[in-house]
Design a protein around this motif. Structure first.
Motif, PDB file in Angstrom:
ATOM      1  N   GLY A 117      -0.954 -12.243  -1.795  1.00  0.00           N
ATOM      2  CA  GLY A 117      -0.237 -13.149  -2.819  1.00  0.00           C
ATOM      3  C   GLY A 117       0.647 -12.182  -3.680  1.00  0.00           C
ATOM      4  N   LEU A 118       0.472 -10.826  -3.762  1.00  0.00           N
ATOM      5  CA  LEU A 118       1.149  -9.823  -4.535  1.00  0.00           C
ATOM      6  C   LEU A 118       2.390  -9.990  -4.071  1.00  0.00           C
ATOM      7  CD1 LEU A 118       0.568  -8.262  -7.006  1.00  0.00           C
ATOM      8  CD2 LEU A 118       0.279  -6.394  -5.363  1.00  0.00           C
ATOM      9  N   PHE A 119       2.775 -10.256  -2.947  1.00  0.00           N
ATOM     10  CA  PHE A 119       3.976 -10.297  -2.044  1.00  0.00           C
ATOM     11  C   PHE A 119       4.425 -11.693  -2.213  1.00  0.00           C
ATOM     12  CE2 PHE A 119       5.272  -5.828  -0.718  1.00  0.00           C
ATOM     13  CZ  PHE A 119       4.276  -5.343  -1.323  1.00  0.00           C
ATOM     14  N   GLY A 120       3.889 -12.374  -2.859  1.00  0.00           N
ATOM     15  CA  GLY A 120       4.695 -13.741  -2.962  1.00  0.00           C
ATOM     16  C   GLY A 120       4.438 -14.743  -1.850  1.00  0.00           C
ATOM     17  N   LYS A 121       3.402 -14.530  -1.104  1.00  0.00           N
ATOM     18  CA  LYS A 121       2.987 -15.406  -0.057  1.00  0.00           C
ATOM     19  C   LYS A 121       1.792 -16.292  -0.102  1.00  0.00           C
ATOM     20  CE  LYS A 121       5.930 -13.814   3.276  1.00  0.00           C
ATOM     21  NZ  LYS A 121       6.001 -13.955   4.625  1.00  0.00           N
ATOM     22  N   ARG A 122       1.814 -17.619  -0.049  1.00  0.00           N
ATOM     23  CA  ARG A 122       0.754 -18.393  -0.284  1.00  0.00           C
ATOM     24  C   ARG A 122      -0.376 -17.996   0.753  1.00  0.00           C
ATOM     25  NH1 ARG A 122       3.510 -21.743  -2.935  1.00  0.00           N
ATOM     26  NH2 ARG A 122       5.734 -21.948  -2.079  1.00  0.00           N
TER      27      ARG A 122
END
Lengths: 321, 263
Positions: A117-122
């Motif tokens: 999540g932190l890296f922007g992935k769902r």
């Protein structure tokens, strides 16, 4: 390993996935950790960054990954400037730092999901499951991290770094304090990732590790990249040994009969030094000794020495100054 | 040039959600410390000041003393819990080293702040409401302006969570983490009119009290309950917003320079 996002943008083999130019770092204490580093990492390669402790390996990685601010210079990762376009640059990078730092009370699965999540992935439970299985963590998925052994925690850190399917993976001293089994697992994983198109940069101060894994090797010393070479070529250089013969009678010059050998006179003609390649099919030692005997040159003692990585550093640094 | 196919443009919502969930999960793991303990200590205040002592005190501004202290007690909890939650939330990753992941992630500073401060403020607000509910068991309560009451609650929770976040970044040891809440915030909160109206102070101290930012928070919050305030409600709101803006500016500066976060 996680399926890597398939981007079909054509990219020539020579275009670097990471490009470092003119990078310097001077810490607030005044310590200059990096002195104008230029370095290109090729797409899809395993690059080993070798150097003694304090050489600047971790500083270089920390700048590329966003943990340390550069003093001057630029870095582009996956085509994006790490400062002005940090989102795109960092989204492509996974980092496994040297220190074993994990949360304590989170479960393994939760912490890996957090990283994704932190890296922007769902959310993608199937992918997290695959990463955990690949790292033999699936059985521990609901355990709190604090209950795991050191080796397991290292695996958790790798899983966190892979959770967002990075195209570039940094492994900072991945085998420091790691047992044989994990080391083998780790190298297998690194090869699988490389097969999936992931570029891997690892730091180490063990030459054997670079030898086993890397496609190319860079040597860093005192904040400078002093050498970047294909592993095969470097191994040839590192593989050199010297045979030193103490002569019974000093020689003024080398006899012509020995001119075909890589020989040099040392300590005022009292020693004869022969440099040879341990990796070559023939070292030429037998023929040399025969030739010496035929030329009537007698020796009182002999010793061999192998240039260590440390010697290579020392000689490289001396050559430059 | 490539673009990441799965990376959402603009705002990194998954990161905000991940941080927020992580922080809320931390609270739910420690319900005794996070919820039960503040509720218990507030109940003790009601028993001692509200019931035991309050019954012998005269009403202030026609408000029974037990009820008079309710807004101040909620504010007291809101301030201390917001600061404690947010400062610990960001200090702990710095202490253990797990902050490396936050710094290496494709997140903007304000996304990190929304995640951490949002979670800390949520906890404080829930706690404030729980205490309000607890208070109704001890004293009769009426809320004159529920909308303003909620607004002061939310604004204060956010502002002081931000303030706590700043303390957590500034602190480089557990002592520093405690020193501001204990030596600055708690005295200001106690002297800010939690248990009395500043109208009850001698004139000189009344003027001194006006330099205490907490006076404006408690006064505004109490006004939303009883329609009576020590200072004008617009002034209260204004001072809260000024403090909020100051905290936001400080956090922006911290992340721009990497102060105490990056070398």
């Amino acid at each position: 390993m996680p399926p890597m996002s398939q981007t079909t943008t054509p990219q020539t083999a020579t275009s670097p996935i990471i490009s470092v130019s003119g990078l310097t770092k001077t810490y607030a204490s005044g310590f200059q950790a990096l002195k104008s580093v230029d370095l290109d990492i090729r797409k899809g390669e395993i690059f080993a960054l070798l150097g003694p402790n304090g050489a600047g390996k971790t500083t270089l990685i920390s700048i590329i990954c966003g943990l340390v601010n550069p003093t001057t210079g630029t870095v582009r990762a996956d085509g994006h400037d790490i400062v002005t376009d940090y989102r795109a640059a960092r989204a492509a990078i996974g980092l496994v730092p040297q220190e074993l730092t994990t949360d304590a009370f989170e479960t393994v699965r939760a912490t890996v999901g957090f990283s994704r999540g932190l890296f922007g992935k769902r959310k993608d439970p199937a992918l997290v499951e695959q990463v955990l299985k690949d790292l033999s963590l699936w059985d521990k998925r609901d355990s709190q991290i604090r209950t795991l052994s050191g080796g397991m925690k290292r695996r958790v850190m790798i899983a966190k770094a892979l959770a967002h399917e990075p195209r570039i993976l940094f492994l900072d001293e991945p085998t420091a304090g790691v047992d044989v089994e994990l080391r083998q697992d780790m190298w297998q994983m690194v090869r699988r990732l490389r097969d999936n198109g992931v570029t891997i940069i690892l730091t180490t101060h063990y030459i054997e590790e670079a030898e086993e894994m890397a496609d190319r090797v860079g040597v860093i010393s005192k904040g400078e990249i002093i050498l970047v070479e294909d592993k095969v070529e470097l191994m040839r250089k590192l593989g050199r040994k010297q045979l030193t013969l103490s002569l019974q009678a000093p020689l003024a010059e080398l006899p012509p009969a020995l001119s075909t050998f890589d020989l040099a006179l040392a300590t005022g003609g009292e020693e004869l030094v022969y440099t040879y390649d341990t990796k070559a099919e023939r070292t030429g030692i037998t023929t040399l000794l025969q030739a010496l005997s035929e030329a009537g040159i007698r020796f009182s003692d002999l010793r061999t020495s192998q240039s260590s990585l440390e010697d290579i550093f020392v000689s490289l640094v001396r050559d430059r100054s | 040039m490539k673009t990441l196919d799965t990376s959402p443009p603009g705002i990194n919502w998954p990161a905000i959600a991940a941080i927020y969930r992580f922080e809320m999960a931390r609270t739910l793991r420690t319900p005794l410390q996070s919820v039960v303990s503040p509720v218990l200590s507030t109940s003790l205040y009601f028993v001692v000041f509200g019931a035991a002592i309050g019954s012998r005190m005269q009403a202030i501004d026609d408000v029974q003393y037990g009820a008079f202290i309710v807004p101040g007690l909620i504010m007291l909890t809101l301030l201390t819990q917001s600061i404690a939650n947010a400062s610990f939330a960001i200090y702990f990753p710095k202490f253990t080293g797990t902050i490396y992941e936050l710094l290496s992630a494709p997140v903007a500073w304000w996304e990190v702040v929304i995640g951490y401060v949002g979670a800390a403020a949520t906890k404080s607000i829930v706690l404030g409401l729980i205490i309000l509910l607890t208070a109704t068991f001890f004293v009769p309560l009426r809320i004159a302006h529920p909308g303003f009451m909620l607004m002061f609650l939310v604004l204060t929770a956010i502002t002081f969570s931000l303030f706590g976040f700043i303390i957590g970044i500034w602190a480089d040891g557990f002592e520093k983490l405690q020193v501001i809440p204990l030596l600055v915030v708690t005295p200001l909160a106690f002297l800010g009119g939690s248990f009395y109206s500043i109208e009850m102070l001698p004139p000189l101290w009344r003027t001194v009290a006006l330099f205490n930012p907490v006076v404006y928070l408690i006064s505004g919050f109490r006004w939303s309950f009883f329609g009576k305030a020590d200072v004008g409600v617009a002034v209260s709101l204004g001072m809260t917003l000024v403090f909020l803006a100051g905290c936001i500016a400080a956090v922006a500066w911290i992340f721009r320079t990497g102060y105490r976060l990056k070398n």
